[in-house]
Scaffold this motif. Structure first.
Motif, PDB file in Angstrom:
ATOM      1  N   LEU A   1      37.471  33.087  41.530  1.00 33.41           N
ATOM      2  CA  LEU A   1      36.394  32.075  41.992  1.00 33.41           C
ATOM      3  C   LEU A   1      35.164  31.942  41.491  1.00 33.41           C
ATOM      4  CD1 LEU A   1      38.104  30.814  45.350  1.00 33.41           C
ATOM      5  CD2 LEU A   1      38.592  29.876  43.144  1.00 33.41           C
ATOM      6  N   ILE A   2      34.661  33.334  41.649  1.00 31.07           N
ATOM      7  CA  ILE A   2      33.257  33.445  41.287  1.00 31.07           C
ATOM      8  C   ILE A   2      32.969  33.406  39.931  1.00 31.07           C
ATOM      9  CG2 ILE A   2      31.343  35.272  41.509  1.00 31.07           C
ATOM     10  CD1 ILE A   2      32.168  35.534  44.347  1.00 31.07           C
ATOM     11  N   GLY A   3      33.970  34.173  39.015  1.00 37.62           N
ATOM     12  CA  GLY A   3      34.045  34.316  37.681  1.00 37.62           C
ATOM     13  C   GLY A   3      34.410  32.815  36.989  1.00 37.62           C
ATOM     14  N   VAL A   4      35.308  31.987  37.514  1.00 34.12           N
ATOM     15  CA  VAL A   4      35.287  30.680  36.866  1.00 34.12           C
ATOM     16  C   VAL A   4      34.126  29.846  37.260  1.00 34.12           C
ATOM     17  CG1 VAL A   4      36.665  28.636  37.013  1.00 34.12           C
ATOM     18  CG2 VAL A   4      37.864  30.666  37.153  1.00 34.12           C
ATOM     19  N   GLY A   5      33.655  29.902  38.498  1.00 35.81           N
ATOM     20  CA  GLY A   5      32.444  29.047  38.606  1.00 35.81           C
ATOM     21  C   GLY A   5      31.199  29.500  37.675  1.00 35.81           C
TER      22      GLY A   5
ATOM     23  N   ILE B   1      40.931  36.899  45.615  1.00 32.32           N
ATOM     24  CA  ILE B   1      40.626  35.501  44.677  1.00 32.32           C
ATOM     25  C   ILE B   1      39.422  35.026  44.689  1.00 32.32           C
ATOM     26  CG2 ILE B   1      41.087  33.810  47.000  1.00 32.32           C
ATOM     27  CD1 ILE B   1      42.914  33.674  43.449  1.00 32.32           C
ATOM     28  N   SER B   2      38.450  35.563  45.662  1.00 30.99           N
ATOM     29  CA  SER B   2      37.073  35.048  45.558  1.00 30.99           C
ATOM     30  C   SER B   2      36.553  35.780  44.181  1.00 30.99           C
ATOM     31  CB  SER B   2      36.276  35.458  46.561  1.00 30.99           C
ATOM     32  OG  SER B   2      36.375  37.007  46.674  1.00 30.99           O
ATOM     33  N   ILE B   3      37.008  36.796  43.793  1.00 35.67           N
ATOM     34  CA  ILE B   3      36.419  37.524  42.331  1.00 35.67           C
ATOM     35  C   ILE B   3      36.889  36.581  41.284  1.00 35.67           C
ATOM     36  CG2 ILE B   3      36.543  39.285  40.770  1.00 35.67           C
ATOM     37  CD1 ILE B   3      37.160  41.240  43.099  1.00 35.67           C
TER      38      ILE B   3
ATOM     39  N   VAL C   1      31.127  39.051  50.721  1.00 38.59           N
ATOM     40  CA  VAL C   1      31.617  37.687  50.248  1.00 38.59           C
ATOM     41  C   VAL C   1      32.779  37.935  49.113  1.00 38.59           C
ATOM     42  CG1 VAL C   1      30.919  35.891  48.672  1.00 38.59           C
ATOM     43  CG2 VAL C   1      29.434  36.656  50.318  1.00 38.59           C
ATOM     44  N   ILE C   2      32.661  39.014  48.511  1.00 38.31           N
ATOM     45  CA  ILE C   2      33.608  39.594  47.227  1.00 38.31           C
ATOM     46  C   ILE C   2      34.735  40.237  47.932  1.00 38.31           C
ATOM     47  CG2 ILE C   2      34.014  40.586  45.101  1.00 38.31           C
ATOM     48  CD1 ILE C   2      31.371  39.488  44.175  1.00 38.31           C
TER      49      ILE C   2
END
Length: 75
Positions: A36-40, A32-34, A26-27
């Motif tokens: 997105l996961i942080g902001v979420g 950019i997924s890092i 996933v990461i």
């Protein structure tokens, strides 16, 4: 072994493997997924904190007011 015991063993083994699968599949592939996961995570934690503040206030727990109180005046 019965079906329930097999289910519990499978569940526990999957819980051990889940962090590695999450990091690798996933990461890992997309940087950019890092972000997105942080902001979420920030949005979820902020909403949980606001909800907890409201619930504690409704239960009568004395909490500091984030704004101006009724006795304070603007000069």
């Amino acid at each position: 072994m019965n079906a329930f015991g097999g289910f519990i063993i499978r569940l526990l083994s999957d819980l051990i493997e889940m962090p590695l699968i999450f990091i690798e599949q996933v990461i890992g592939p997309n940087p950019i997924s890092i972000v997105l996961i942080g902001v979420g995570s920030v949005f979820v934690l902020a909403s949980v904190a606001v909800f907890a503040y409201v619930v504690l206030g409704a239960l009568g727990v004395p909490l500091p007011s984030p704004g101006r109180g009724p006795g304070e005046t603007i000069e």
